[in-house]
Scaffold this motif. Structure first.
Motif, PDB file in Angstrom:
ATOM      1  N   GLN A 166     -31.093  77.414  17.939  1.00  0.00           N
ATOM      2  CA  GLN A 166     -32.268  77.893  17.200  1.00  0.00           C
ATOM      3  C   GLN A 166     -33.559  77.802  18.028  1.00  0.00           C
ATOM      4  O   GLN A 166     -34.579  78.396  17.662  1.00  0.00           O
ATOM      5  CB  GLN A 166     -32.438  77.116  15.892  1.00  0.00           C
ATOM      6  CG  GLN A 166     -31.275  77.279  14.895  1.00  0.00           C
ATOM      7  CD  GLN A 166     -31.120  78.703  14.400  1.00  0.00           C
ATOM      8  OE1 GLN A 166     -30.761  79.601  15.170  1.00  0.00           O
ATOM      9  NE2 GLN A 166     -31.376  78.947  13.132  1.00  0.00           N
ATOM     10  N   THR A 167     -33.552  77.056  19.101  1.00  0.00           N
ATOM     11  CA  THR A 167     -34.750  76.826  19.944  1.00  0.00           C
ATOM     12  C   THR A 167     -35.959  76.377  19.122  1.00  0.00           C
ATOM     13  O   THR A 167     -37.095  76.730  19.433  1.00  0.00           O
ATOM     14  CB  THR A 167     -35.118  78.062  20.811  1.00  0.00           C
ATOM     15  OG1 THR A 167     -35.536  79.149  19.977  1.00  0.00           O
ATOM     16  CG2 THR A 167     -33.986  78.493  21.708  1.00  0.00           C
ATOM     17  N   VAL A 168     -35.693  75.602  18.095  1.00  0.00           N
ATOM     18  CA  VAL A 168     -36.782  75.060  17.274  1.00  0.00           C
ATOM     19  C   VAL A 168     -37.196  73.692  17.813  1.00  0.00           C
ATOM     20  O   VAL A 168     -38.380  73.419  18.025  1.00  0.00           O
ATOM     21  CB  VAL A 168     -36.353  74.970  15.788  1.00  0.00           C
ATOM     22  CG1 VAL A 168     -37.390  74.209  14.964  1.00  0.00           C
ATOM     23  CG2 VAL A 168     -36.167  76.365  15.202  1.00  0.00           C
ATOM     24  N   GLY A 169     -36.227  72.835  18.036  1.00  0.00           N
ATOM     25  CA  GLY A 169     -36.521  71.527  18.628  1.00  0.00           C
ATOM     26  C   GLY A 169     -37.276  70.587  17.705  1.00  0.00           C
ATOM     27  O   GLY A 169     -38.174  69.874  18.140  1.00  0.00           O
ATOM     28  N   ALA A 170     -36.901  70.577  16.424  1.00  0.00           N
ATOM     29  CA  ALA A 170     -37.622  69.707  15.476  1.00  0.00           C
ATOM     30  C   ALA A 170     -37.115  68.269  15.509  1.00  0.00           C
ATOM     31  O   ALA A 170     -37.832  67.357  15.115  1.00  0.00           O
ATOM     32  CB  ALA A 170     -37.488  70.270  14.058  1.00  0.00           C
ATOM     33  N   ILE A 171     -35.862  68.073  15.931  1.00  0.00           N
ATOM     34  CA  ILE A 171     -35.296  66.721  15.913  1.00  0.00           C
ATOM     35  C   ILE A 171     -34.703  66.374  17.270  1.00  0.00           C
ATOM     36  O   ILE A 171     -34.291  67.260  18.027  1.00  0.00           O
ATOM     37  CB  ILE A 171     -34.180  66.580  14.833  1.00  0.00           C
ATOM     38  CG1 ILE A 171     -33.237  67.792  14.870  1.00  0.00           C
ATOM     39  CG2 ILE A 171     -34.765  66.374  13.454  1.00  0.00           C
ATOM     40  CD1 ILE A 171     -32.039  67.692  13.956  1.00  0.00           C
ATOM     41  N   ALA A 477     -31.469  90.850  15.688  1.00  0.00           N
ATOM     42  CA  ALA A 477     -31.210  89.525  16.277  1.00  0.00           C
ATOM     43  C   ALA A 477     -30.859  88.560  15.163  1.00  0.00           C
ATOM     44  O   ALA A 477     -31.488  88.565  14.108  1.00  0.00           O
ATOM     45  CB  ALA A 477     -32.439  89.022  17.028  1.00  0.00           C
ATOM     46  N   HIS A 478     -29.853  87.727  15.397  1.00  0.00           N
ATOM     47  CA  HIS A 478     -29.560  86.667  14.433  1.00  0.00           C
ATOM     48  C   HIS A 478     -29.436  85.346  15.178  1.00  0.00           C
ATOM     49  O   HIS A 478     -28.901  85.289  16.279  1.00  0.00           O
ATOM     50  CB  HIS A 478     -28.306  86.976  13.603  1.00  0.00           C
ATOM     51  CG  HIS A 478     -27.071  87.249  14.400  1.00  0.00           C
ATOM     52  ND1 HIS A 478     -26.056  86.348  14.534  1.00  0.00           N
ATOM     53  CD2 HIS A 478     -26.694  88.337  15.107  1.00  0.00           C
ATOM     54  CE1 HIS A 478     -25.089  86.861  15.274  1.00  0.00           C
ATOM     55  NE2 HIS A 478     -25.457  88.070  15.649  1.00  0.00           N
ATOM     56  N   GLY A 479     -29.983  84.297  14.546  1.00  0.00           N
ATOM     57  CA  GLY A 479     -30.145  83.026  15.260  1.00  0.00           C
ATOM     58  C   GLY A 479     -31.507  83.070  15.926  1.00  0.00           C
ATOM     59  O   GLY A 479     -31.891  84.077  16.537  1.00  0.00           O
ATOM     60  N   LEU A 480     -32.241  81.972  15.800  1.00  0.00           N
ATOM     61  CA  LEU A 480     -33.638  82.031  16.255  1.00  0.00           C
ATOM     62  C   LEU A 480     -33.775  82.028  17.774  1.00  0.00           C
ATOM     63  O   LEU A 480     -34.776  82.513  18.303  1.00  0.00           O
ATOM     64  CB  LEU A 480     -34.424  80.887  15.619  1.00  0.00           C
ATOM     65  CG  LEU A 480     -34.616  81.079  14.103  1.00  0.00           C
ATOM     66  CD1 LEU A 480     -35.176  79.822  13.447  1.00  0.00           C
ATOM     67  CD2 LEU A 480     -35.510  82.279  13.815  1.00  0.00           C
ATOM     68  N   VAL A 501     -34.617  90.591  12.039  1.00  0.00           N
ATOM     69  CA  VAL A 501     -34.348  89.207  12.463  1.00  0.00           C
ATOM     70  C   VAL A 501     -33.845  88.404  11.271  1.00  0.00           C
ATOM     71  O   VAL A 501     -34.430  88.438  10.193  1.00  0.00           O
ATOM     72  CB  VAL A 501     -35.605  88.512  13.040  1.00  0.00           C
ATOM     73  CG1 VAL A 501     -35.275  87.065  13.406  1.00  0.00           C
ATOM     74  CG2 VAL A 501     -36.131  89.237  14.267  1.00  0.00           C
ATOM     75  N   MET A 502     -32.746  87.706  11.484  1.00  0.00           N
ATOM     76  CA  MET A 502     -32.244  86.729  10.514  1.00  0.00           C
ATOM     77  C   MET A 502     -32.204  85.376  11.203  1.00  0.00           C
ATOM     78  O   MET A 502     -31.668  85.257  12.312  1.00  0.00           O
ATOM     79  CB  MET A 502     -30.841  87.117  10.035  1.00  0.00           C
ATOM     80  CG  MET A 502     -30.855  88.261   9.043  1.00  0.00           C
ATOM     81  SD  MET A 502     -31.687  87.745   7.528  1.00  0.00           S
ATOM     82  CE  MET A 502     -31.736  89.275   6.627  1.00  0.00           C
TER      83      MET A 502
END
Ligand code: HC1
Length: 579
Positions: A166-171, A477-480, A501-502
């Motif tokens: 997801q390339t979010v990197g929250a945790i 695109a699916h998946g961040l 985008v999903m």
């Protein structure tokens, strides 16, 4: 290909196989805990260690590649004993609270392993009692996601999916040694982090350490209020997965049973979010055509995935004008129920409660966004996930697989195949193209199946689609992580006309609120693909497959909204975003 021996059996497999995968070919199941295909392949839990002749140390079979002539032993007495002790050490740091854990007795991968490995409670009980009694770490219960670090076994699957997929990197991992925990920066509450509420961490968690924030108590409160007229709506992807909670095969379409069960739970009306997906296409399709014809901002980017919206607000604030101003379908349906439908049945909107059953945890957050209301009334009052509604059906003692098929209520329960495929990656775009093609050419086009944008294997699908005398450059695109890569290309000047985008890999079928399939299934079956097939089958069987042909939507515009994009439509069905 390479030739090797596993537990005395000859195996011939491609050279990029791991030992774990090669063993599966000859029906040998090596236990795993941290390993999850395409998500976490780091061999940290040590449950899958095997003996390889000639190698000094035992090898993690989930990462060790096969080689020609290799001789592997997977279940020697020493290995079995080691795995059991290893598991007992993990259990000694895990609270004995299975009775109150939402992962239940069958879903928890840790418990399943403990049962199959004949672990001895006495070996870890004392330490576990201390842990259970103390419950040392605070539970972090956010708008969408609940994290219980006490139940975490530090497998790192959640970190891998959040960072790498997801390339979010929250945790991430905080502290070291015995103090190690998974948490946010400075261990702040999840709602104060950069988390976008997609819930993919929940879907990969082997235990009950990650779950959705539960709204079940709120639901019972609403349901027992005699003054509320309670309407439920169900998202496209829920029907393709709910059956899994009742041991039905993955990819079973349970639309009819779901409707019957919801009626038995006591809802006053059962409506379909698919109907509003058709409405979204009318508004979003019109927006696309206007932007193309009037030189508006392109690409137009879809806006129905709330995890994606938050991600875009955090990471691509310069592109918010590219987002469609359309509310997501369930929000649109909420707004229509509390205006058009409320008028029809002679009720004040404040007497109506709209509850959305969604495959998505981010929808819980979305429903509370302050922009998503009309004249002070939130469009949607409560969101429950597929898992939560399954728990309610179980709590009611309903024998779900045995239920007869029910029908959605009228009028907001009639939908087209286009609305149904919203639940799979590429579906929103395909649904929009079916309508845009007819509007632009002025005739009923035979182009219904846009295969270029279907499928779950490619994270990013690109296509040039010719309609009449224009050619649209489109991408889904699916998946961040895939969305981020695509947005970087747009930011650097590459031209696209229309982008879907999903947030969740595979689309809503794999949403963070869907049934959690354990790694023993996910490592070998493309769960999202099977669920998506159910939606495409339903689309194919529907005798109306284009949103603008939905008679309910036609009536809604004729009676109430006027034209797509009208002032009234904007007031009810559109929104705005903020950086
Ligand atoms: Fe989805 Fe949507 S398709 S976002 O993926 O646009 O959650 O299923 O309900 O609202 O229709 C999710 C699914 C869902 C909305 C629709």
């Amino acid at each position: 290909r390479v030739q090797l021996t596993i537990d005395g059996m000859d195996v011939n497999v491609p050279e990029d196989y791991t030992i774990l995968k090669a063993a599966k070919e000859v029906n040998i199941k090596i236990p795993t805990l941290c390993f999850l295909k395409d998500v976490c392949e780091i061999g940290c839990c040590r449950m899958c260690l095997v003996e390889v002749e000639g190698m000094k140390n035992w090898q993690a079979s989930c990462v060790q590649k096969v080689a020609d002539g290799m001789v592997v032993k997977t279940h020697t007495p020493d290995i079995l004993n080691f795995r059991k002790k290893n598991l007992e050490l993990i259990l000694s740091n895990h609270p004995a609270m299975c009775q109150s854990c939402n992962r239940g007795s069958t879903g928890c991968e840790l418990k399943t392993l403990a049962n199959t490995m004949d672990t001895e409670f006495a070996n870890y009980a004392i330490n576990q009692e201390v842990i259970t009694a103390n419950q040392v770490m605070e539970v972090d219960d956010g708008i969408s996601i609940m994290r219980d670090p006490n139940r975490c076994i530090l497998c790192r699957r959640c970190i891998s999916i959040c960072h790498n997929v997801q390339t979010v990197g929250a945790i991430d991992v905080i502290n070291r040694g015995f103090s190690t925990v998974v948490g946010t920066t400075f261990n702040r509450p999840i709602d104060e982090s950069r988390c976008v509420n997609c819930g993919q961490c929940i879907n990969v968690c082997p235990t009950g350490a990650l779950q959705e924030h539960s709204n079940m108590d709120d639901f019972w409160e609403i349901l027992k209020d005699p003054d509320r007229f309670v309407i439920v709506q169900t998202a496209p992807a829920v029907r393709a997965a709910l059956g899994e909670e009742f041991d039905m095969p993955i990819g079973t379409d349970v639309t009819g049973k779901m409707v019957t069960a919801l009626r038995m739970l006591g809802f006053d009306k059962v409506f379909d979010t698919d109907t509003a997906a058709d409405l979204t296409i009318m508004e979003e399709g019109t927006e696309l055509i206007k932007r193309i014809q009037n030189g508006g901002k392109l690409p137009l980017i879809t806006s129905c995935s709330p995890g994606w919206i938050k991600f875009c607000e955090h990471n691509f604030p310069d592109m918010l004008d590219n987002l469609s101003s359309c509310k997501s379908p369930h929000e649109m349906l909420g707004a229509v129920i509390k205006s058009y439908y409320a008028e029809k049945i002679g009720k004040d909107p404040s007497q109506i409660a709209v509850i959305s059953i969604m495959p998505c945890t981010a929808k819980k957050y979305e429903a509370q966004r302050e922009e998503l209301n009309v004249d002070g009334q939130q469009d949607v009052d409560l969101v429950l996930t597929t898992r939560e509604v399954a728990r309610m059906i179980q709590a009611f003692g309903i024998d779900f697989p045995a239920l007869p098929d029910g029908e959605f209520d009228n009028p907001l329960g009639i939908s087209t195949g286009a609305g149904t495929i919203f639940g799979a990656s590429g579906g929103v775009m395909e649904a929009a193209l079916r309508t845009v093609a007819d509007v632009l050419t002025g005739m009923s086009s035979d182009s219904i199946d846009y295969m270029q944008v279907r499928g779950q294997e490619e994270g990013l699908k690109e296509a040039e689609i010719t309609i009449g005398d224009i050619t649209l450059k489109a991408a889904a695109a699916h998946g961040l992580g895939n969305a981020r890569a695509l947005m970087e290309r747009v930011r650097s000047g590459e031209h696209f006309d229309f982008i879907e985008v999903m947030a969740c890999p595979g689309g809503c079928v794999n949403g963070g609120g869907q049934p959690q399939q354990p790694s023993s299934v996910r490592n070998w079956v493309n769960v999202g693909e099977e669920r998506a097939k159910a939606l495409y089958r339903s689309d194919h069987e529907n005798f109306i497959r284009k949103s603008h042909k939905n008679p309910v939507i036609k009536e809604l515009y004729k009676e109430y909204l006027g034209e797509p994009g009208s002032e009234k439509a904007h007031k009810l069905l559109h929104t705005h975003y903020h950086p």
